[in-house]
Design a protein around this motif. Structure first.
Motif, PDB file in Angstrom:
ATOM      1  N   ASP A   1       0.692   4.399  -2.768  1.00  0.00           N
ATOM      2  CA  ASP A   1       0.424   5.811  -2.446  1.00  0.00           C
ATOM      3  C   ASP A   1       0.542   6.016  -0.942  1.00  0.00           C
ATOM      4  OD1 ASP A   1      -0.402   8.371  -2.080  1.00  0.00           O
ATOM      5  OD2 ASP A   1      -2.243   8.194  -3.238  1.00  0.00           O
TER       6      ASP A   1
ATOM      7  N   ALA B   1       0.836  -1.204   0.000  1.00  0.00           N
ATOM      8  CA  ALA B   1       0.000   0.000   0.000  1.00  0.00           C
ATOM      9  C   ALA B   1       0.871   1.255   0.000  1.00  0.00           C
ATOM     10  CB  ALA B   1      -0.940  -0.003   1.197  1.00  0.00           C
TER      11      ALA B   1
ATOM     12  N   THR C   1       0.547   8.640   0.792  1.00  0.00           N
ATOM     13  CA  THR C   1      -0.209   9.724   1.426  1.00  0.00           C
ATOM     14  C   THR C   1      -1.555   9.227   1.977  1.00  0.00           C
ATOM     15  OG1 THR C   1      -1.305  10.365  -0.633  1.00  0.00           O
ATOM     16  CG2 THR C   1       0.797  11.429  -0.148  1.00  0.00           C
ATOM     17  N   ILE C   2      -2.057   8.129   1.417  1.00  0.00           N
ATOM     18  CA  ILE C   2      -3.370   7.620   1.835  1.00  0.00           C
ATOM     19  C   ILE C   2      -3.234   6.662   3.021  1.00  0.00           C
ATOM     20  CG2 ILE C   2      -5.427   6.351   1.036  1.00  0.00           C
ATOM     21  CD1 ILE C   2      -5.104   8.884  -0.468  1.00  0.00           C
ATOM     22  N   VAL C   3      -2.065   6.042   3.138  1.00  0.00           N
ATOM     23  CA  VAL C   3      -1.886   4.962   4.108  1.00  0.00           C
ATOM     24  C   VAL C   3      -2.257   5.351   5.558  1.00  0.00           C
ATOM     25  CG1 VAL C   3      -0.140   3.445   5.142  1.00  0.00           C
ATOM     26  CG2 VAL C   3      -0.261   3.683   2.674  1.00  0.00           C
ATOM     27  N   PRO C   4      -1.901   6.568   6.038  1.00  0.00           N
ATOM     28  CA  PRO C   4      -2.271   6.907   7.417  1.00  0.00           C
ATOM     29  C   PRO C   4      -3.783   6.873   7.644  1.00  0.00           C
ATOM     30  CG  PRO C   4      -0.741   8.532   6.530  1.00  0.00           C
ATOM     31  CD  PRO C   4      -1.116   7.633   5.396  1.00  0.00           C
ATOM     32  N   LEU C   5      -4.550   7.131   6.575  1.00  0.00           N
ATOM     33  CA  LEU C   5      -6.010   7.122   6.723  1.00  0.00           C
ATOM     34  C   LEU C   5      -6.545   5.724   7.016  1.00  0.00           C
ATOM     35  CD1 LEU C   5      -7.099   9.523   3.832  1.00  0.00           C
ATOM     36  CD2 LEU C   5      -6.887  10.036   6.263  1.00  0.00           C
ATOM     37  N   MET C   6      -5.715   4.711   6.810  1.00  0.00           N
ATOM     38  CA  MET C   6      -6.091   3.341   7.151  1.00  0.00           C
ATOM     39  C   MET C   6      -5.704   3.015   8.592  1.00  0.00           C
ATOM     40  SD  MET C   6      -7.324   2.428   4.283  1.00  0.00           S
ATOM     41  CE  MET C   6      -7.717   4.138   3.960  1.00  0.00           C
ATOM     42  N   GLY C   7      -5.124   3.987   9.276  1.00  0.00           N
ATOM     43  CA  GLY C   7      -4.651   3.726  10.636  1.00  0.00           C
ATOM     44  C   GLY C   7      -3.279   3.068  10.654  1.00  0.00           C
ATOM     45  N   VAL C   8      -2.616   3.050   9.498  1.00  0.00           N
ATOM     46  CA  VAL C   8      -1.314   2.384   9.404  1.00  0.00           C
ATOM     47  C   VAL C   8      -0.202   3.429   9.523  1.00  0.00           C
ATOM     48  CG1 VAL C   8       0.160   0.966   7.933  1.00  0.00           C
ATOM     49  CG2 VAL C   8      -2.312   0.626   7.904  1.00  0.00           C
ATOM     50  N   PRO C   9       0.721   3.279  10.498  1.00  0.00           N
ATOM     51  CA  PRO C   9       1.814   4.245  10.624  1.00  0.00           C
ATOM     52  C   PRO C   9       2.862   4.037   9.530  1.00  0.00           C
ATOM     53  CG  PRO C   9       1.890   2.617  12.398  1.00  0.00           C
ATOM     54  CD  PRO C   9       0.760   2.221  11.513  1.00  0.00           C
TER      55      PRO C   9
END
Lengths: 251, 291
Positions: free
Chosen positions: B173, B169, B175-183
């Motif tokens: 991209d 992931a 920039t989107i990954v934090p929105l999944m709760g992934v650090p």
């Protein structure tokens, strides 16, 4: 500058604490001031929409709430400040965002996209229930669960983006232009789903350029113009407001 | 025929070393679109960590290998945090120059401690068999099997685990990954840890096969592994494995049938020609255009 001087139009009694309270939010990109000190509230169970033209600062506001950009002012969620909370922990607090342009991971399968959103969750049993819930709302996703999500159509990708936000079991969902690039019939479907998710207990903050659709589903709405809130009211009020009709609903 | 079989076995051994190192280049590129040019030197440090562990603790092969992998993995994470992370928003060229600098730093730091080539103690009992005229050594078999084992493990991690999913992931991209709760930073650190520890493993195995090590040993091998990664399709994990074996095969066969001085000439020619016809490598795809 702040919305405090505007009619608050909250349908609730004054002593209720908002689920999300944004106060004097200022966000800039380098020298460009994108959001110029806005304040607004979202109460539990509501659909609140921010409408405005391209570049008004709507997406930037959502990015601030999700912790993706630094800001001054403050954002309170369930009575706690989100100011110093990193983006990946905001999801754990209960705020999920469906980003602009969907932001699905095209190199992951549909199921992997959904699974990734459960990163912070420890309740394995409930996760299984949530897959079921998502597949019930979007049967198409179940059919395509092992397909690479980059091969989905635009509408299906939007479903996946919403389904992914549901998988994080957030109390509050931020939706950034869910209607963008979709055929009118799909736009209607997506808005129906948003209402359905709201009925099932998720509070929604919706950012839209499609003011007509957004105002129809919203309990309350704010109009954002070049980084400032210029109007606030219930969805119905703003649909009838001549200034809104003139600027956003084609007269 | 026997000669070709013999050389194929040698090609597998060299190829598996290249493949292990190539994985480090490709993983870091996949996640940060940056070439970690210090990676060849991390391979060298891996050989030295193995050497030091073998001298200090007198441990057998597997624990020595693990110590080196852990040591190099931690070093890789530290390098990313200190040298690359501050440049994440900077132009990629700056990060690449920094990586070259880190590589030179590692070479010269090692030179401070070991100004002369060192000879590595044999950690594996080397038994050779002759099967139908082909000489097979247990060392060769162990290197090939261990490398393949590590590659299978990596492939499993990337394709089947939550961390692997997060790595893919981030590569799509971040920039989107934090929105999944992934650090994102944690995922990048894990990627560096895994990628560089594979380089460390390659260093220990290589120094068992060629037991004289020096601080500059990582330069040429690093370039070769980098070529392997590009040939396979940089950013593609299976591509790096395939590229490593192709390059190992080409080099051994060139040395077997032509004067061995042609080896590097042919290897680099291969890179140039392949890039003309397949600019993204064998398994590589053009990176998606983000709208």
């Amino acid at each position: 500058m702040s919305a405090a001087s505007l009619p608050t139009s909250s349908p609730r009694s004054d002593d209720q604490i908002p689920l999300l309270a944004v106060r004097d939010l200022v966000i800039s990109y380098g020298n460009i001031l994108a959001v110029k000190g806005i304040s607004f509230d979202v109460y539990e169970g509501e659909i609140v929409t921010l409408i405005g033209a391209n570049g008004a600062g709507k997406s930037t506001t959502l990015r601030g709430i999700s912790g993706l950009v630094p800001y001054s002012g403050d954002i309170w969620y369930q009575g706690q400040s989100l100011r110093r909370v990193p983006a990946d922990q905001i999801v754990g607090r209960g705020i999920a965002q469906v980003p602009e342009g969907r932001g699905i991971f095209g190199n992951l399968t549909v199921l992997e996209n959904l699974k990734l959103a459960t990163w912070q969750r420890k309740d394995k049993g409930a996760i299984a229930d949530d897959y079921e819930r998502v597949f019930k709302i979007f049967p198409r996703l179940q059919e395509r669960q092992s397909q690479l999500s980059g091969t989905l159509s635009g509408g299906e990708q939007q479903m996946l983006a919403v389904g992914r936000a549901l998988m994080s079991r957030a109390k509050m969902m931020l939706l950034d232009e869910p209607s963008m690039g979709l055929a009118p019939v799909l736009v209607r479907d997506i808005f129906q789903v948003v209402q359905e998710i709201n009925r099932q207990g998720t509070t929604v903050l919706l950012v839209e350029q499609n003011a007509n659709m957004a105002l129809r589903v919203a309990s309350r709405a704010y109009v954002l113009e070049t980084g400032t809130i210029t109007l606030a009211g219930t969805g119905e009020e703003l649909l009838k407001d001549p200034r809104v009709r003139e600027a956003y609903l084609g007269g | 025929m026997i000669y070709i079989l013999q050389q194929s076995l040698n090609a597998l051994q060299l190829g598996s070393i290249y493949a292990l190192i190539a994985l480090g280049y490709t993983m870091v590129y996949g996640i940060l679109t940056m070439i970690n040019f210090a990676h060849g030197d991390l391979f060298m440090v891996g050989a030295f960590f193995g050497f030091m562990a073998a001298l200090a603790f007198k441990l057998p092969f597997i624990p020595t290998l693990l110590i080196s992998m852990i040591g190099v993995g931690l070093l890789g994470v530290a390098i990313e945090r200190v040298a690359y992370k501050p440049l994440r928003q900077a132009p990629r060229v700056s990060a690449i120059i920094t990586a070259l600098g880190v590589g030179i730093f590692l070479e010269n730091l090692t030179l401070v401690f070991y100004p002369y080539p060192q000879s590595v103690p044999q950690l594996l009992q080397n038994i050779t068999w002759t099967i139908g005229g082909v000489t097979v050594s247990s060392l060769q078999i162990i290197i090939i099997l261990m490398s393949l084992g590590l590659m299978v493990l990596l492939d499993f991690i990337v394709r089947r685990t939550m961390v692997g999913m997060a790595m893919r992931a981030v590569s799509w991209d971040k920039t989107i990954v934090p929105l999944m709760g992934v650090p994102v930073n944690l995922v990048i650190s894990i990627t560096f840890a895994i990628g560089t520890s594979l380089g460390g493993a390659a260093g220990v195995m290589y120094s068992q096969a060629f037991p004289v090590i020096d601080p500059y040993m990582g330069i040429m091998i690093g370039w070769k592994a980098f070529i392997s990664a590009v040939v396979g399709g940089i950013g593609n994990i299976r591509g790096a494995m395939i590229g490593g074996f192709i390059l190992g095969g080409v080099e051994i066969m060139v040395a077997a049938f032509l004067p061995s001085t042609y080896r590097d000439f042919v290897a680099f020619t291969l890179l140039l020609v392949l890039l003309i016809f397949r600019p993204y490598g064998i398994l590589g795809q053009p990176r998606p255009q983000k709208v």
